[in-house]
Design a protein around this motif. Structure first.
Motif, PDB file in Angstrom:
ATOM      1  N   LYS A   1      12.596   0.766  -2.251  1.00 50.01           N
ATOM      2  CA  LYS A   1      11.788  -0.176  -1.458  1.00 50.01           C
ATOM      3  C   LYS A   1      10.410  -0.380  -2.072  1.00 50.01           C
ATOM      4  O   LYS A   1       9.910  -1.502  -2.147  1.00 50.01           O
ATOM      5  CB  LYS A   1      11.657   0.314  -0.018  1.00 50.01           C
ATOM      6  CG  LYS A   1      12.925   0.205   0.779  1.00 50.01           C
ATOM      7  CD  LYS A   1      12.739   0.780   2.163  1.00 50.01           C
ATOM      8  CE  LYS A   1      14.050   0.827   2.924  1.00 50.01           C
ATOM      9  NZ  LYS A   1      13.909   1.497   4.215  1.00 50.01           N
ATOM     10  N   ILE A   2       9.793   0.703  -2.529  1.00 41.81           N
ATOM     11  CA  ILE A   2       8.457   0.613  -3.115  1.00 41.81           C
ATOM     12  C   ILE A   2       8.509  -0.128  -4.449  1.00 41.81           C
ATOM     13  O   ILE A   2       7.684  -1.018  -4.706  1.00 41.81           O
ATOM     14  CB  ILE A   2       7.834   2.011  -3.274  1.00 41.81           C
ATOM     15  CG1 ILE A   2       7.551   2.611  -1.898  1.00 41.81           C
ATOM     16  CG2 ILE A   2       6.552   1.952  -4.113  1.00 41.81           C
ATOM     17  CD1 ILE A   2       7.230   4.097  -1.916  1.00 41.81           C
ATOM     18  N   GLU A   3       9.473   0.215  -5.297  1.00 42.96           N
ATOM     19  CA  GLU A   3       9.591  -0.465  -6.586  1.00 42.96           C
ATOM     20  C   GLU A   3       9.897  -1.946  -6.394  1.00 42.96           C
ATOM     21  O   GLU A   3       9.353  -2.792  -7.120  1.00 42.96           O
ATOM     22  CB  GLU A   3      10.657   0.206  -7.449  1.00 42.96           C
ATOM     23  CG  GLU A   3      10.241   1.571  -7.957  1.00 42.96           C
ATOM     24  CD  GLU A   3      11.286   2.287  -8.771  1.00 42.96           C
ATOM     25  OE1 GLU A   3      10.933   3.299  -9.404  1.00 42.96           O
ATOM     26  OE2 GLU A   3      12.475   1.856  -8.777  1.00 42.96           O
ATOM     27  N   THR A   4      10.736  -2.278  -5.439  1.00 41.45           N
ATOM     28  CA  THR A   4      11.063  -3.677  -5.169  1.00 41.45           C
ATOM     29  C   THR A   4       9.844  -4.432  -4.672  1.00 41.45           C
ATOM     30  O   THR A   4       9.566  -5.547  -5.121  1.00 41.45           O
ATOM     31  CB  THR A   4      12.212  -3.771  -4.140  1.00 41.45           C
ATOM     32  OG1 THR A   4      13.371  -3.130  -4.687  1.00 41.45           O
ATOM     33  CG2 THR A   4      12.540  -5.213  -3.796  1.00 41.45           C
TER      34      THR A   4
ATOM     35  N   ILE B   1      -1.198  -2.696  -3.320  1.00 45.35           N
ATOM     36  CA  ILE B   1      -1.367  -1.882  -2.111  1.00 45.35           C
ATOM     37  C   ILE B   1      -0.863  -2.647  -0.897  1.00 45.35           C
ATOM     38  O   ILE B   1      -0.139  -2.098  -0.057  1.00 45.35           O
ATOM     39  CB  ILE B   1      -2.830  -1.445  -1.960  1.00 45.35           C
ATOM     40  CG1 ILE B   1      -3.182  -0.433  -3.061  1.00 45.35           C
ATOM     41  CG2 ILE B   1      -3.088  -0.864  -0.569  1.00 45.35           C
ATOM     42  CD1 ILE B   1      -4.658  -0.125  -3.186  1.00 45.35           C
ATOM     43  N   ALA B   2      -1.206  -3.928  -0.803  1.00 49.97           N
ATOM     44  CA  ALA B   2      -0.763  -4.749   0.329  1.00 49.97           C
ATOM     45  C   ALA B   2       0.760  -4.864   0.353  1.00 49.97           C
ATOM     46  O   ALA B   2       1.383  -4.749   1.423  1.00 49.97           O
ATOM     47  CB  ALA B   2      -1.403  -6.133   0.263  1.00 49.97           C
ATOM     48  N   ALA B   3       1.380  -5.071  -0.801  1.00 51.13           N
ATOM     49  CA  ALA B   3       2.837  -5.202  -0.863  1.00 51.13           C
ATOM     50  C   ALA B   3       3.526  -3.903  -0.457  1.00 51.13           C
ATOM     51  O   ALA B   3       4.518  -3.919   0.278  1.00 51.13           O
ATOM     52  CB  ALA B   3       3.263  -5.607  -2.276  1.00 51.13           C
ATOM     53  N   ILE B   4       2.986  -2.780  -0.915  1.00 49.39           N
ATOM     54  CA  ILE B   4       3.573  -1.483  -0.584  1.00 49.39           C
ATOM     55  C   ILE B   4       3.391  -1.183   0.906  1.00 49.39           C
ATOM     56  O   ILE B   4       4.302  -0.676   1.562  1.00 49.39           O
ATOM     57  CB  ILE B   4       2.981  -0.375  -1.477  1.00 49.39           C
ATOM     58  CG1 ILE B   4       3.445  -0.591  -2.928  1.00 49.39           C
ATOM     59  CG2 ILE B   4       3.371   1.015  -0.988  1.00 49.39           C
ATOM     60  CD1 ILE B   4       2.719   0.228  -3.964  1.00 49.39           C
ATOM     61  N   LYS B   5       2.231  -1.529   1.453  1.00 50.49           N
ATOM     62  CA  LYS B   5       2.017  -1.344   2.896  1.00 50.49           C
ATOM     63  C   LYS B   5       2.961  -2.217   3.705  1.00 50.49           C
ATOM     64  O   LYS B   5       3.485  -1.784   4.728  1.00 50.49           O
ATOM     65  CB  LYS B   5       0.556  -1.623   3.255  1.00 50.49           C
ATOM     66  CG  LYS B   5      -0.363  -0.506   2.840  1.00 50.49           C
ATOM     67  CD  LYS B   5      -1.771  -0.700   3.339  1.00 50.49           C
ATOM     68  CE  LYS B   5      -2.608   0.507   2.914  1.00 50.49           C
ATOM     69  NZ  LYS B   5      -3.969   0.445   3.434  1.00 50.49           N
ATOM     70  N   ASN B   6       3.205  -3.444   3.238  1.00 52.66           N
ATOM     71  CA  ASN B   6       4.155  -4.327   3.929  1.00 52.66           C
ATOM     72  C   ASN B   6       5.572  -3.771   3.899  1.00 52.66           C
ATOM     73  O   ASN B   6       6.384  -4.080   4.768  1.00 52.66           O
ATOM     74  CB  ASN B   6       4.129  -5.725   3.322  1.00 52.66           C
ATOM     75  CG  ASN B   6       2.916  -6.522   3.741  1.00 52.66           C
ATOM     76  OD1 ASN B   6       2.288  -6.241   4.760  1.00 52.66           O
ATOM     77  ND2 ASN B   6       2.565  -7.519   2.950  1.00 52.66           N
ATOM     78  N   ALA B   7       5.860  -2.937   2.899  1.00 54.21           N
ATOM     79  CA  ALA B   7       7.181  -2.298   2.805  1.00 54.21           C
ATOM     80  C   ALA B   7       7.267  -1.044   3.684  1.00 54.21           C
ATOM     81  O   ALA B   7       8.330  -0.437   3.791  1.00 54.21           O
ATOM     82  CB  ALA B   7       7.490  -1.941   1.353  1.00 54.21           C
TER      83      ALA B   7
ATOM     84  N   GLY C   1       4.413   8.683   2.397  1.00 54.99           N
ATOM     85  CA  GLY C   1       5.489   8.304   3.296  1.00 54.99           C
ATOM     86  C   GLY C   1       6.842   8.161   2.625  1.00 54.99           C
ATOM     87  O   GLY C   1       7.830   7.915   3.299  1.00 54.99           O
ATOM     88  N   ALA C   2       6.894   8.307   1.324  1.00 55.46           N
ATOM     89  CA  ALA C   2       8.164   8.197   0.606  1.00 55.46           C
ATOM     90  C   ALA C   2       8.804   9.576   0.488  1.00 55.46           C
ATOM     91  O   ALA C   2       8.130  10.548   0.187  1.00 55.46           O
ATOM     92  CB  ALA C   2       7.941   7.613  -0.782  1.00 55.46           C
ATOM     93  N   SER C   3      10.121   9.637   0.725  1.00 56.41           N
ATOM     94  CA  SER C   3      10.780  10.939   0.686  1.00 56.41           C
ATOM     95  C   SER C   3      12.189  10.917   0.094  1.00 56.41           C
ATOM     96  O   SER C   3      12.816  11.959   0.002  1.00 56.41           O
ATOM     97  CB  SER C   3      10.839  11.530   2.096  1.00 56.41           C
ATOM     98  OG  SER C   3      11.577  10.673   2.945  1.00 56.41           O
ATOM     99  N   CYS C   4      12.662   9.727  -0.298  1.00 59.51           N
ATOM    100  CA  CYS C   4      14.043   9.663  -0.777  1.00 59.51           C
ATOM    101  C   CYS C   4      14.226   8.509  -1.751  1.00 59.51           C
ATOM    102  O   CYS C   4      13.328   7.706  -1.979  1.00 59.51           O
ATOM    103  CB  CYS C   4      14.993   9.506   0.399  1.00 59.51           C
ATOM    104  SG  CYS C   4      14.753   7.957   1.306  1.00 59.51           S
ATOM    105  N   ALA C   5      15.415   8.404  -2.296  1.00 57.99           N
ATOM    106  CA  ALA C   5      15.730   7.349  -3.261  1.00 57.99           C
ATOM    107  C   ALA C   5      15.613   5.962  -2.639  1.00 57.99           C
ATOM    108  O   ALA C   5      15.208   5.012  -3.308  1.00 57.99           O
ATOM    109  CB  ALA C   5      17.124   7.560  -3.831  1.00 57.99           C
TER     110      ALA C   5
END
Length: 81
Positions: free
Chosen positions: A19-22, A54-60, A10-14
């Motif tokens: 958001k994922i790194e944060t 995984i939970a944190a990334i899904k929440n993002a 689902g990631a496609s841009c900076a």
């Protein structure tokens, strides 16, 4: 400390990368999170559980899963190409 590698979807841009790194960096015990948008992976160092990441990334707003053996083989082949 070995890195935890996760596949992301689902990631496609900076902005997605940020958001994922944060989100991953906010998990207790994480010392570093780095997304590779080309491979659609996130590499995380620190002392944490993959399920928490995984939970944190899904929440993002993104999907994530642990890299299994077949995923690792595909990534290795991609790196050699």
């Amino acid at each position: 400390m070995p890195a935890i590698q996760l596949l992301i979807q689902g990631a496609s841009c900076a902005s997605c990368v940020d958001k994922i790194e944060t989100a991953a960096s906010a998990v207790p015990g994480v010392t570093r999170a780095e997304v590779n948008l080309v491979d659609m992976t996130v590499s995380v160092t620190g002392n944490c559980q993959p399920s928490d990441l995984i939970a944190a990334i899904k929440n993002a707003g993104y999907n994530a899963k642990c890299i299994d053996e077949s995923d690792a083989n595909v990534l290795a082949e991609k790196a050699l190409a």
